[in-house]
Scaffold this motif. Sequence first.
Motif, PDB file in Angstrom:
ATOM      1  N   SER A   1      -7.874   0.169  -7.586  1.00  0.00           N
ATOM      2  CA  SER A   1      -8.046  -0.698  -8.789  1.00  0.00           C
ATOM      3  C   SER A   1      -9.616  -0.549  -9.186  1.00  0.00           C
ATOM      4  O   SER A   1     -10.040  -0.598 -10.397  1.00  0.00           O
ATOM      5  CB  SER A   1      -8.063  -2.220  -8.451  1.00  0.00           C
ATOM      6  OG  SER A   1      -9.299  -2.425  -7.550  1.00  0.00           O
TER       7      SER A   1
ATOM      8  N   ALA B   1      -6.163  -1.650  -1.986  1.00  0.00           N
ATOM      9  CA  ALA B   1      -5.971  -1.955  -3.346  1.00  0.00           C
ATOM     10  C   ALA B   1      -7.046  -2.049  -4.106  1.00  0.00           C
ATOM     11  O   ALA B   1      -7.263  -1.736  -5.345  1.00  0.00           O
ATOM     12  CB  ALA B   1      -5.358  -3.202  -3.137  1.00  0.00           C
TER      13      ALA B   1
ATOM     14  N   ALA C   1       0.959  -1.212  -0.122  1.00  0.00           N
ATOM     15  CA  ALA C   1       0.065  -0.107   0.019  1.00  0.00           C
ATOM     16  C   ALA C   1       0.944   1.372   0.021  1.00  0.00           C
ATOM     17  O   ALA C   1       1.869   0.986   0.645  1.00  0.00           O
ATOM     18  CB  ALA C   1      -0.916  -0.179   1.052  1.00  0.00           C
TER      19      ALA C   1
END
Length: 478
Positions: free
Chosen positions: A380, A376, A337
């Motif tokens: 995304s 994430a 991250a």
Amino acid sequence: MKYETVIGLEVHAELATKTKIYCSCENSFGGDTNTRCCPVCIGLPGALPVLNRTVVDYGIKAGLAMHCRIASYCKQDRKNYFYPDLPKAYQISQFDLPLCEEGFVEIDTDAGMKNIGITRIHIEEDAGKLLHAEGANFSLVDYNRGGVPLIEIVSEPDMRSPEEAMAFLEAIKSTLQAIGVSDCKMQEGSLRCDINVSVRPEGQKEFGVRSECKNVNSFHAAVRAIRFERDRQIAILEAGGTVEQETRRWDDAKGESFLMRSKEEAQDYRYFPEPDLAPIYVDAAWVESLRETLPELPQEKKKRYVTDYGLPKYDAGLLGASLGLSKLFEETVAQGAAPKAASNWLLGEISKILNETMLDAEAIPFGGEALAELIAMIESGTISGTIAKQVLPEMFEGKKGAKQIVEEKGLSQISDEGAIVDMIKEVLAQNEAAVADFRAGKEKAIGFLTGQVMRASKGKANPGVIQTKLREALEALR
């Protein structure tokens, strides 16, 4: 006339040992009254104290963390005074030969870093606790706390504002927690402070007459007490009066301090060496063995977070001061991250939930892998930040990860442009006034309409797609 405030603090921290300082009674908070005490705790004739070596270890570790000189020889003394919560009529403490002296703690101020001097750190025993039944004309005493080990950290009068005092207290707390010698839970009384305040005309070298304020049980109460006492003393001087040296009691509910008694001096306590305890000899090997156990300290961690992770000093300071948050931060970054994204979630939504649920950061039920997974999914485009805020509270239940929660609840972000365009058309049709505002040049209308589309999608629509397609639809209506 302008006045300068001079502040010194006496911080009492209960040490997190398994047993008390002079006996084998359990050292823990809570429980039934008078169930964790023995003849030593309650001062029965003939009962003799035996010093807990771990208390000395913890005192030395605190001294090392605060850059103190560790005494090679020190002793313990009797501090004589009568009060119902002190059954022996004296407290075993340290007077002229404390365990640690001449240290400092580094704090952040508006003018930059500042060292606050530490006069001394000494070990001593805590007293019992008076219990006041509402409406009763008597008090009861619980001796469970009697004999709990304390260190008293006495600062130099180096602070000049309530904000500096707050920064000092926060630095003391984070340091003690980092080295593992105290849990510093103010709500349980394991970290308390007395405040010494005086004022003097700006430019004057001599200190003014100080007062000591007791019964301060939170950092914010300390700030309020300092401000009140500063203003009280200035008002006396402005009226031509004289400030008296005295001990005052802080009433946080009323936001005022009240006179308790005239300030005691050392001779009032008739200190003399404790005859039932041998002196303490600390050799260099003992000190060095404890120095090797010290972890990275909060200020060191803050500097590393700024240098290695590029975090702002503010973020780095807050993370570095918390064992739980810093551990989760480093785990999350290790899982890939972005440091700033991890910091934002830890200091934002996660801290908000901790405050609402009154949990410590160490109680967060998921690790860095789970938080990295959530971040994430946002990056995304699988979920939006809005949806992530809905997922996080369920992660606090500790049973499922972000991906599983999103899949089970169908929370994946809508990025299909056709579906989003249909929502936009419906929102524009229902909000003709906002459309008219946009056509009249009021750009703020687009923010309102964006919110309406997000609401129509139940927070699932991709914000970037909304922004693009909404502006296209509005421009077509000009």
